[in-house]
Write a protein that holds these residues in place. Sequence first.
Motif, PDB file in Angstrom:
ATOM      1  N   PHE A 148       0.971  15.394  16.262  1.00  0.00           N
ATOM      2  CA  PHE A 148       0.480  14.112  16.781  1.00  0.00           C
ATOM      3  C   PHE A 148      -0.709  13.613  15.963  1.00  0.00           C
ATOM      4  CE2 PHE A 148      -1.723  11.148  19.484  1.00  0.00           C
ATOM      5  CZ  PHE A 148      -0.719  10.497  20.184  1.00  0.00           C
ATOM      6  N   ASP A 149      -1.622  14.518  15.607  1.00  0.00           N
ATOM      7  CA  ASP A 149      -2.801  14.114  14.839  1.00  0.00           C
ATOM      8  C   ASP A 149      -2.410  13.616  13.450  1.00  0.00           C
ATOM      9  OD1 ASP A 149      -4.158  14.978  17.029  1.00  0.00           O
ATOM     10  OD2 ASP A 149      -5.010  16.767  16.092  1.00  0.00           O
ATOM     11  N   VAL A 150      -1.463  14.289  12.827  1.00  0.00           N
ATOM     12  CA  VAL A 150      -0.999  13.861  11.510  1.00  0.00           C
ATOM     13  C   VAL A 150      -0.314  12.501  11.612  1.00  0.00           C
ATOM     14  CG1 VAL A 150       0.547  14.422   9.580  1.00  0.00           C
ATOM     15  CG2 VAL A 150      -0.811  16.221  10.670  1.00  0.00           C
ATOM     16  N   LEU A 151       0.511  12.343  12.641  1.00  0.00           N
ATOM     17  CA  LEU A 151       1.166  11.049  12.864  1.00  0.00           C
ATOM     18  C   LEU A 151       0.138   9.936  13.036  1.00  0.00           C
ATOM     19  CD1 LEU A 151       4.110  11.817  15.307  1.00  0.00           C
ATOM     20  CD2 LEU A 151       4.295  10.628  13.121  1.00  0.00           C
ATOM     21  N   SER A 152      -0.906  10.187  13.793  1.00  0.00           N
ATOM     22  CA  SER A 152      -1.934   9.175  14.041  1.00  0.00           C
ATOM     23  C   SER A 152      -2.580   8.727  12.736  1.00  0.00           C
ATOM     24  CB  SER A 152      -3.002   9.722  14.989  1.00  0.00           C
ATOM     25  OG  SER A 152      -2.457  10.011  16.248  1.00  0.00           O
ATOM     26  N   THR A 153      -2.890   9.681  11.880  1.00  0.00           N
ATOM     27  CA  THR A 153      -3.510   9.343  10.595  1.00  0.00           C
ATOM     28  C   THR A 153      -2.573   8.517   9.732  1.00  0.00           C
ATOM     29  OG1 THR A 153      -4.817  11.373  10.656  1.00  0.00           O
ATOM     30  CG2 THR A 153      -4.556  10.303   8.519  1.00  0.00           C
ATOM     31  N   ILE A 154      -1.308   8.933   9.671  1.00  0.00           N
ATOM     32  CA  ILE A 154      -0.346   8.232   8.820  1.00  0.00           C
ATOM     33  C   ILE A 154      -0.079   6.828   9.331  1.00  0.00           C
ATOM     34  CG2 ILE A 154       2.062   8.231   8.052  1.00  0.00           C
ATOM     35  CD1 ILE A 154       1.876  11.304   7.943  1.00  0.00           C
ATOM     36  N   VAL A 155       0.103   6.698  10.624  1.00  0.00           N
ATOM     37  CA  VAL A 155       0.388   5.363  11.189  1.00  0.00           C
ATOM     38  C   VAL A 155      -0.801   4.429  10.997  1.00  0.00           C
ATOM     39  CG1 VAL A 155       0.826   4.108  13.337  1.00  0.00           C
ATOM     40  CG2 VAL A 155       2.083   6.220  12.842  1.00  0.00           C
ATOM     41  N   SER A 156      -2.007   4.950  11.169  1.00  0.00           N
ATOM     42  CA  SER A 156      -3.191   4.105  11.027  1.00  0.00           C
ATOM     43  C   SER A 156      -3.433   3.662   9.582  1.00  0.00           C
ATOM     44  CB  SER A 156      -4.425   4.843  11.555  1.00  0.00           C
ATOM     45  OG  SER A 156      -4.723   5.974  10.761  1.00  0.00           O
ATOM     46  N   SER A 157      -2.771   4.315   8.635  1.00  0.00           N
ATOM     47  CA  SER A 157      -2.936   3.916   7.228  1.00  0.00           C
ATOM     48  C   SER A 157      -2.313   2.558   6.936  1.00  0.00           C
ATOM     49  CB  SER A 157      -2.311   4.972   6.313  1.00  0.00           C
ATOM     50  OG  SER A 157      -0.890   4.909   6.358  1.00  0.00           O
ATOM     51  N   LYS A 158      -1.362   2.159   7.767  1.00  0.00           N
ATOM     52  CA  LYS A 158      -0.664   0.873   7.589  1.00  0.00           C
ATOM     53  C   LYS A 158      -0.046   0.756   6.193  1.00  0.00           C
ATOM     54  CE  LYS A 158      -3.271  -1.906  10.931  1.00  0.00           C
ATOM     55  NZ  LYS A 158      -3.718  -0.776  11.727  1.00  0.00           N
TER      56      LYS A 158
ATOM     57  N   LYS B  54       0.847  -1.187   0.000  1.00  0.00           N
ATOM     58  CA  LYS B  54       0.000   0.000   0.000  1.00  0.00           C
ATOM     59  C   LYS B  54       0.889   1.246   0.000  1.00  0.00           C
ATOM     60  CE  LYS B  54      -3.614   2.295   2.701  1.00  0.00           C
ATOM     61  NZ  LYS B  54      -4.457   2.211   3.906  1.00  0.00           N
ATOM     62  N   ILE B  55       0.533   2.195  -0.854  1.00  0.00           N
ATOM     63  CA  ILE B  55       1.272   3.445  -0.964  1.00  0.00           C
ATOM     64  C   ILE B  55       0.374   4.584  -0.500  1.00  0.00           C
ATOM     65  CG2 ILE B  55       2.418   5.043  -2.542  1.00  0.00           C
ATOM     66  CD1 ILE B  55       3.003   2.671  -4.360  1.00  0.00           C
ATOM     67  N   CYS B  56       0.912   5.439   0.358  1.00  0.00           N
ATOM     68  CA  CYS B  56       0.197   6.646   0.755  1.00  0.00           C
ATOM     69  C   CYS B  56       0.934   7.861   0.214  1.00  0.00           C
ATOM     70  CB  CYS B  56       0.104   6.751   2.281  1.00  0.00           C
ATOM     71  SG  CYS B  56      -1.262   5.799   2.953  1.00  0.00           S
ATOM     72  N   PHE B  57       0.209   8.678  -0.526  1.00  0.00           N
ATOM     73  CA  PHE B  57       0.731   9.938  -1.025  1.00  0.00           C
ATOM     74  C   PHE B  57       0.311  11.025  -0.032  1.00  0.00           C
ATOM     75  CE2 PHE B  57      -0.070   7.316  -4.793  1.00  0.00           C
ATOM     76  CZ  PHE B  57       1.212   7.285  -5.343  1.00  0.00           C
ATOM     77  N   ILE B  58       1.289  11.770   0.486  1.00  0.00           N
ATOM     78  CA  ILE B  58       1.020  12.704   1.575  1.00  0.00           C
ATOM     79  C   ILE B  58       1.485  14.104   1.184  1.00  0.00           C
ATOM     80  CG2 ILE B  58       1.499  13.259   3.991  1.00  0.00           C
ATOM     81  CD1 ILE B  58       2.065  10.202   4.340  1.00  0.00           C
TER      82      ILE B  58
END
Length: 457
Positions: free
Chosen positions: A52-62, A9-13
């Motif tokens: 912290f909120d941005v980190l939470s979103t990115i980490v939860s993307s797996k 899975k790729i996340c574009f941020i």
Amino acid sequence: MLSNQENKKICFIAVNSAWYQSNPALYYLRNALEGLPYHFEIYEFIPDEPLFDVLSTIVSSKADILCFSAYIWNQLYLKLLIPEIKKLLPETKIVIGGPSALGEDYKLNDSDFIVKGAGEGVFRYLAENNFSLEGGIYEVPAPSLNTLPFLYKEEDRAALEGKLVYYECSRGCPFHCIYCLSARDNRKELRFNPESSEDRTRLYDEMEQLLTLKPRTVKFVDRCFNLNPDLAHLIWDYVIQMQADCEFHFEIFPELLKEEDLTLLAKAPAHRIRLEAGVQTVNPDIAKACGRSSNWEKAKKSLAFLCEKTQVQLHTDLLAGLPGQSMASVLHSLDELASIFPDEIQLGSLKILPDTPMYDLAKQKHYLWLDTPLWQVLRTDTLSFAELSTLNALSKILNLYWNKKEFNSEWRTLLDSGKKASQLALSLLAYHQENHIPLHSISRQERYNIFAMVSNL
């Protein structure tokens, strides 16, 4: 080489400068995966969001791969964000590209990738190799702009509706202004050949597809939109005739405007076309020192026509801190620009951007500038810090009393009577400073009272 792609899975941020912005680079890279069995998601944030909120979103993307676009407005945020991601997701690979990808320490490791130059070719190459190549800096020739598919898809509307949506018809800039990130960009690519009926059909189809996204503004990112007048005419004519609820923004070089351009633009309905004219200075010697060819008298006539005879919204730019520029020269440029009454005047401060010729010149001439983004100039060989501070404050005065368009008739009366815009702006600034009034967030009534008092209307 392509094994296990279907499981990745790729996340574009993107970290955009404001909530209404979008990032076209992510959509280009998304399209570069065409035909490859990756899963992907696009996330867009702004620098004001808590880390912290941005980190939470990115980490939860797996996600297995995280891709970032680095620019001067988000560089510091990414330098904070990426090391924290590496703590929490040590096995996740990072791909970073964009104008600020090189030359900065984002705390990447040996398995991460830095993209140099245009990213479509590099990213496709990395993806075809399952992102299993040795980490480091990669540069691969990008496909020609005219071969790339349309940037957006129908499903992008949810993310882009009501936002500023970017679109481009050319890459490269012939003017090589020394302070610009495109100073060393020698590309001469057009997305459409205006003489080709097939290309014209494709252009009109893409314009209609842009409208289906329901954007707030469609901004053409071409450095000099009117460099190719035939293509510019095709687009302007189509935009003028469209049934559209959004505005179309074009960055132009005013000296290139011709009579037929002005005649066409005079047909534009209100709130349809917005032009950004980078004047920067009306002094030809200063312009030449910046690598610009300048003919202010010619540009002035064209810009005055746009202000007087059309419903085009005209945004104009000036820069303070250019080589050889004095305080008097900046104020003269302001007076000249104000005399044509553009809708907006932005008085910006020169940025000493790394990897530009201006950076080398600034070192030679012993300029001082901020060592962190946005690298704003602090002192030049001809402007002191105090003078640049005054000009920086003056830009805020223009935002309060000119760009809001609340005092258009008053400004016109004052300038027609022989007063100088710079004199009035400096008087307004002095009043704010003497009375400890902030240069932002004051009510319309207070602005009216101050303007009336200072101008003696």
